[in-house]
Scaffold this motif. Sequence first.
Motif, PDB file in Angstrom:
ATOM      1  N   PHE A  85      -9.383  12.564   1.221  1.00 22.68           N
ATOM      2  CA  PHE A  85      -8.151  12.674   1.998  1.00 22.68           C
ATOM      3  C   PHE A  85      -7.181  13.650   1.330  1.00 22.68           C
ATOM      4  O   PHE A  85      -6.599  14.519   1.990  1.00 22.68           O
ATOM      5  N   ARG A  86      -7.039  13.537   0.033  1.00 20.19           N
ATOM      6  CA  ARG A  86      -6.122  14.429  -0.685  1.00 20.19           C
ATOM      7  C   ARG A  86      -6.675  15.846  -0.767  1.00 20.19           C
ATOM      8  O   ARG A  86      -5.919  16.817  -0.686  1.00 20.19           O
ATOM      9  N   ARG A  87      -7.990  15.986  -0.886  1.00 23.74           N
ATOM     10  CA  ARG A  87      -8.594  17.317  -0.916  1.00 23.74           C
ATOM     11  C   ARG A  87      -8.345  18.056   0.394  1.00 23.74           C
ATOM     12  O   ARG A  87      -8.149  19.288   0.409  1.00 23.74           O
ATOM     13  N   LEU A  88      -8.331  17.316   1.498  1.00 21.57           N
ATOM     14  CA  LEU A  88      -8.118  17.916   2.811  1.00 21.57           C
ATOM     15  C   LEU A  88      -6.648  18.217   3.099  1.00 21.57           C
ATOM     16  O   LEU A  88      -6.330  18.772   4.147  1.00 21.57           O
ATOM     17  N   GLY A  89      -5.771  17.842   2.187  1.00 18.17           N
ATOM     18  CA  GLY A  89      -4.354  18.130   2.369  1.00 18.17           C
ATOM     19  C   GLY A  89      -3.521  16.963   2.839  1.00 18.17           C
ATOM     20  O   GLY A  89      -2.379  17.150   3.277  1.00 18.17           O
ATOM     21  N   GLY A  90      -4.073  15.749   2.759  1.00 14.41           N
ATOM     22  CA  GLY A  90      -3.322  14.568   3.159  1.00 14.41           C
ATOM     23  C   GLY A  90      -2.183  14.260   2.201  1.00 14.41           C
ATOM     24  O   GLY A  90      -2.190  14.682   1.040  1.00 14.41           O
ATOM     25  N   GLY A  91      -1.212  13.516   2.694  1.00 10.64           N
ATOM     26  CA  GLY A  91      -0.038  13.192   1.897  1.00 10.64           C
ATOM     27  C   GLY A  91      -0.115  11.819   1.252  1.00 10.64           C
ATOM     28  O   GLY A  91      -1.095  11.482   0.584  1.00 10.64           O
ATOM     29  N   GLU A  92       0.911  11.008   1.494  1.00 15.18           N
ATOM     30  CA  GLU A  92       1.019   9.684   0.871  1.00 15.18           C
ATOM     31  C   GLU A  92      -0.114   8.767   1.326  1.00 15.18           C
ATOM     32  O   GLU A  92      -0.599   8.847   2.455  1.00 15.18           O
ATOM     33  N   VAL A  93      -0.536   7.892   0.416  1.00 14.50           N
ATOM     34  CA  VAL A  93      -1.489   6.832   0.743  1.00 14.50           C
ATOM     35  C   VAL A  93      -0.738   5.508   0.683  1.00 14.50           C
ATOM     36  O   VAL A  93      -0.137   5.168  -0.342  1.00 14.50           O
TER      37      VAL A  93
ATOM     38  N   CYS B  99      -0.135  10.927   6.515  1.00 14.55           N
ATOM     39  CA  CYS B  99      -0.429   9.972   5.447  1.00 14.55           C
ATOM     40  C   CYS B  99      -1.672   9.151   5.793  1.00 14.55           C
ATOM     41  O   CYS B  99      -2.229   9.266   6.881  1.00 14.55           O
ATOM     42  N   ALA B 100      -2.107   8.338   4.844  1.00 10.88           N
ATOM     43  CA  ALA B 100      -3.225   7.420   5.062  1.00 10.88           C
ATOM     44  C   ALA B 100      -2.716   5.990   5.001  1.00 10.88           C
ATOM     45  O   ALA B 100      -1.878   5.652   4.158  1.00 10.88           O
ATOM     46  N   LEU B 101      -3.234   5.153   5.891  1.00  8.24           N
ATOM     47  CA  LEU B 101      -2.916   3.729   5.916  1.00  8.24           C
ATOM     48  C   LEU B 101      -4.196   2.963   5.611  1.00  8.24           C
ATOM     49  O   LEU B 101      -5.169   3.049   6.362  1.00  8.24           O
ATOM     50  N   VAL B 102      -4.202   2.226   4.500  1.00  9.32           N
ATOM     51  CA  VAL B 102      -5.402   1.512   4.061  1.00  9.32           C
ATOM     52  C   VAL B 102      -5.278   0.036   4.433  1.00  9.32           C
ATOM     53  O   VAL B 102      -4.290  -0.624   4.079  1.00  9.32           O
ATOM     54  N   ILE B 103      -6.288  -0.474   5.134  1.00 17.68           N
ATOM     55  CA  ILE B 103      -6.387  -1.893   5.481  1.00 17.68           C
ATOM     56  C   ILE B 103      -7.539  -2.483   4.681  1.00 17.68           C
ATOM     57  O   ILE B 103      -8.666  -1.970   4.720  1.00 17.68           O
ATOM     58  N   GLY B 104      -7.284  -3.575   3.951  1.00 17.59           N
ATOM     59  CA  GLY B 104      -8.320  -4.178   3.125  1.00 17.59           C
ATOM     60  C   GLY B 104      -9.119  -5.231   3.864  1.00 17.59           C
ATOM     61  O   GLY B 104      -8.843  -5.557   5.020  1.00 17.59           O
ATOM     62  N   ASN B 105     -10.121  -5.780   3.171  1.00 16.54           N
ATOM     63  CA  ASN B 105     -10.954  -6.787   3.829  1.00 16.54           C
ATOM     64  C   ASN B 105     -10.296  -8.163   3.787  1.00 16.54           C
ATOM     65  O   ASN B 105      -9.281  -8.378   3.124  1.00 16.54           O
ATOM     66  N   GLU B 106     -10.907  -9.095   4.504  1.00 17.27           N
ATOM     67  CA  GLU B 106     -10.267 -10.375   4.786  1.00 17.27           C
ATOM     68  C   GLU B 106     -10.125 -11.263   3.555  1.00 17.27           C
ATOM     69  O   GLU B 106      -9.150 -12.002   3.422  1.00 17.27           O
ATOM     70  N   GLY B 107     -11.093 -11.206   2.645  1.00 18.84           N
ATOM     71  CA  GLY B 107     -11.063 -12.122   1.514  1.00 18.84           C
ATOM     72  C   GLY B 107     -10.427 -11.559   0.264  1.00 18.84           C
ATOM     73  O   GLY B 107      -9.682 -12.248  -0.441  1.00 18.84           O
ATOM     74  N   GLU B 108     -10.695 -10.292  -0.019  1.00 22.70           N
ATOM     75  CA  GLU B 108     -10.290  -9.711  -1.300  1.00 22.70           C
ATOM     76  C   GLU B 108      -9.193  -8.667  -1.179  1.00 22.70           C
ATOM     77  O   GLU B 108      -8.696  -8.166  -2.189  1.00 22.70           O
ATOM     78  N   GLY B 109      -8.832  -8.302   0.027  1.00 24.20           N
ATOM     79  CA  GLY B 109      -7.802  -7.293   0.199  1.00 24.20           C
ATOM     80  C   GLY B 109      -8.318  -5.900  -0.130  1.00 24.20           C
ATOM     81  O   GLY B 109      -9.503  -5.605   0.005  1.00 24.20           O
ATOM     82  N   ILE B 110      -7.435  -5.041  -0.602  1.00 26.79           N
ATOM     83  CA  ILE B 110      -7.776  -3.653  -0.911  1.00 26.79           C
ATOM     84  C   ILE B 110      -8.394  -3.580  -2.301  1.00 26.79           C
ATOM     85  O   ILE B 110      -7.868  -4.149  -3.259  1.00 26.79           O
ATOM     86  N   SER B 111      -9.506  -2.866  -2.410  1.00 29.46           N
ATOM     87  CA  SER B 111     -10.263  -2.854  -3.667  1.00 29.46           C
ATOM     88  C   SER B 111      -9.524  -2.136  -4.793  1.00 29.46           C
ATOM     89  O   SER B 111      -9.654  -2.512  -5.963  1.00 29.46           O
TER      90      SER B 111
END
Length: 247
Positions: free
Chosen positions: A167-175, A196-208
């Motif tokens: 994402f950052r290599r392609l020129g994306g901004g904030e995560v 920007c990027a919006l990260v959604i984690g999994n149900e049990g452990e959240g974002i890795s």
Amino acid sequence: MNSRHGRKKSDCFLAEGLRCCREAVRLQPTWIELVLCSQDFCRSQDGQEFLAQLSARGLSWQQLPEAEFKSLAETGHPQGVLCLLHRPDPPAPVLPKPFCLLLDQVREPGNLGTILRTAWAIGLPAVWLVSGGADPYSAKVVRAGMGAQFALQLPVFADLPAAVAEFRRLGGGEVWCTLPGTGCSLFEEEFQLHNCALVIGNEGEGISHPELGRPVTIPMPGKAESLNAAQAATVFLFEAVRRGMLK
């Protein structure tokens, strides 16, 4: 077709139900290898209209007796139509506009399908997936997506660091990493999604790897610990619509 290994080995997947099959014919007719219909479905008005849609696209179908069709269907009360489709190779990632939705190992099929359908509904062109979640082409995810798989680009990454690096290599901004109870509120001006990027984690452990981005949260005045992944994604995505990012 009932396992991830079987789908990858055959390079095919199943779409079941009238709405999902209609979207396959409308959006990705070249993926279709085979269409199967039950006798009752072929005689119905919906069936006649669908068969006309197939004919208009130059696609053929096979009619099966009810018992034989039910033996192939995965649902308890099948609608009488299913498609066998070629599974596409994951596309090369491009920077999504106006922002990137990145799903970090969302493992519950219903949640993944619902998120894909919501992303399609608001007009996103792609959803980035981290390996280890539910198969986007499993029967349950396809049913929950209701055709989203035919409309969205779905690049897959080995892990979250690899996805963020690309994402950052392609020129994306904030995560932004969605976390319960910590970070700024998604309703505050500080939270901006453009490029920007919006990260959604999994149900049990959240974002890795939450350290890869800034935390953002959904305010919850009640006592529930968190929302499930699909609910949280829906709130965030329609906040983007409310802000006029997608029209």
